[in-house]
Design a protein around this motif. Structure first.
Motif, short mmCIF file in Angstrom:
data_model
loop_
_atom_site.label_atom_id
_atom_site.label_comp_id
_atom_site.label_asym_id
_atom_site.label_seq_id
_atom_site.Cartn_x
_atom_site.Cartn_y
_atom_site.Cartn_z
N UNK A 1 0.39 -1.21 -0.38
CA UNK A 1 -0.12 0.53 0.47
C UNK A 1 1.02 1.39 -0.12
N UNK A 2 2.32 1.78 0.93
CA UNK A 2 3.13 2.67 0.47
C UNK A 2 3.37 2.83 -0.69
N UNK A 3 3.87 1.62 -1.60
CA UNK A 3 4.60 1.55 -3.18
C UNK A 3 2.94 2.62 -4.16
N UNK A 4 1.75 1.48 -3.26
CA UNK A 4 0.77 2.16 -4.87
C UNK A 4 0.29 3.29 -4.35
N UNK A 5 0.22 3.91 -2.69
CA UNK A 5 -0.39 5.15 -2.35
C UNK A 5 0.38 6.04 -2.29
N UNK A 6 1.04 5.98 -1.43
CA UNK A 6 2.65 7.19 -1.44
C UNK A 6 4.20 6.97 -2.62
N UNK A 7 3.55 6.04 -4.02
CA UNK A 7 5.17 6.37 -4.52
C UNK A 7 6.10 5.92 -4.11
N UNK A 8 6.25 4.58 -2.95
CA UNK A 8 7.76 4.63 -2.18
C UNK A 8 8.47 3.36 -2.51
N UNK A 9 9.69 3.49 -2.54
CA UNK A 9 10.58 2.97 -3.19
C UNK A 9 11.15 1.66 -2.69
N UNK A 10 11.59 0.82 -2.91
CA UNK A 10 12.33 -0.03 -1.86
C UNK A 10 13.55 -0.88 -2.19
N UNK A 11 13.97 -0.98 -1.37
CA UNK A 11 15.74 -1.44 -2.07
C UNK A 11 15.45 -2.97 -1.78
N UNK A 12 16.93 -3.57 -2.12
CA UNK A 12 17.06 -4.52 -2.06
C UNK A 12 16.84 -5.08 -0.81
N UNK A 13 17.58 -4.93 0.39
CA UNK A 13 17.32 -5.89 1.80
C UNK A 13 15.13 -5.98 1.87
N UNK A 14 14.65 -5.12 1.59
CA UNK A 14 13.41 -4.82 1.27
C UNK A 14 13.06 -6.00 0.39
N UNK A 15 13.36 -6.25 -0.29
CA UNK A 15 12.63 -7.41 -1.51
C UNK A 15 13.18 -8.63 -0.66
N UNK A 16 14.41 -8.74 -0.13
CA UNK A 16 14.86 -9.68 0.29
C UNK A 16 13.95 -10.54 1.63
N UNK A 17 13.52 -9.49 2.26
CA UNK A 17 13.12 -9.71 3.73
C UNK A 17 11.64 -9.88 2.71
N UNK A 18 10.64 -9.12 2.27
CA UNK A 18 9.53 -9.69 1.56
C UNK A 18 9.64 -11.12 1.36
N UNK A 19 10.59 -11.26 0.34
CA UNK A 19 11.22 -12.81 0.06
C UNK A 19 10.77 -13.98 1.20
#
Length: 127
Positions: free
Chosen positions: A95-113
């Motif tokens: 929702x942060x990405x869709x509503x506020x156009x938040x960008x995520x780094x590699x740590x965020x992607x790995x954590x989500x995975x």
């Protein structure tokens, strides 16, 4: 049926931790700190927006959210409840990405995975 006592405990714990934070923060007992205490916060005209934000955060974002979440989780099986709670940070990020156009780094992607893989590992156990 246990949603209200659990919600009361969570809200009381949140309030206690917030009070301890305020006492240890260092702003108290400085000249003019009285203006930022809760009774005066609601009566100071220049701080009414802040007072409204404090009230909204305490009543809606904390208390009401805890009550609705605990009530809803009491109606689903434990396995589904654990997946819902484990993926809560992923939904917040989405929702942060869709509503506020938040960008995520590699740590965020790995954590989500890793969160998704843990949920899959938990639900796809051989019986």
């Amino acid at each position: 049926s246990q949603a209200l006592p659990v919600t009361a405990t969570l809200v009381a714990t949140t309030a206690l931790i917030s009070c301890l934070w305020c006492l240890c923060d260092g702003w108290m007992f400085q000249p003019g700190y009285e203006m930022y205490t809760l009774p005066n916060l609601f009566f100071e005209p220049s701080l009414q927006n802040v007072a409204a934000a404090v009230a909204w955060t305490g009543i809606v974002s904390t208390s009401f959210n805890f009550f609705v979440e605990i009530s809803a989780l009491g109606k689903v099986p434990p396995a589904e409840a654990s997946v819902i709670l484990a993926t809560e940070p992923l939904w917040a990020a989405l929702f942060a990405s869709l509503m506020f156009h938040e960008n995520f780094g590699s740590n965020d992607v790995v954590g989500g995975f890793l969160i998704v893989m843990a949920c899959l590992a938990n639900t796809l156990k051989p019986s």
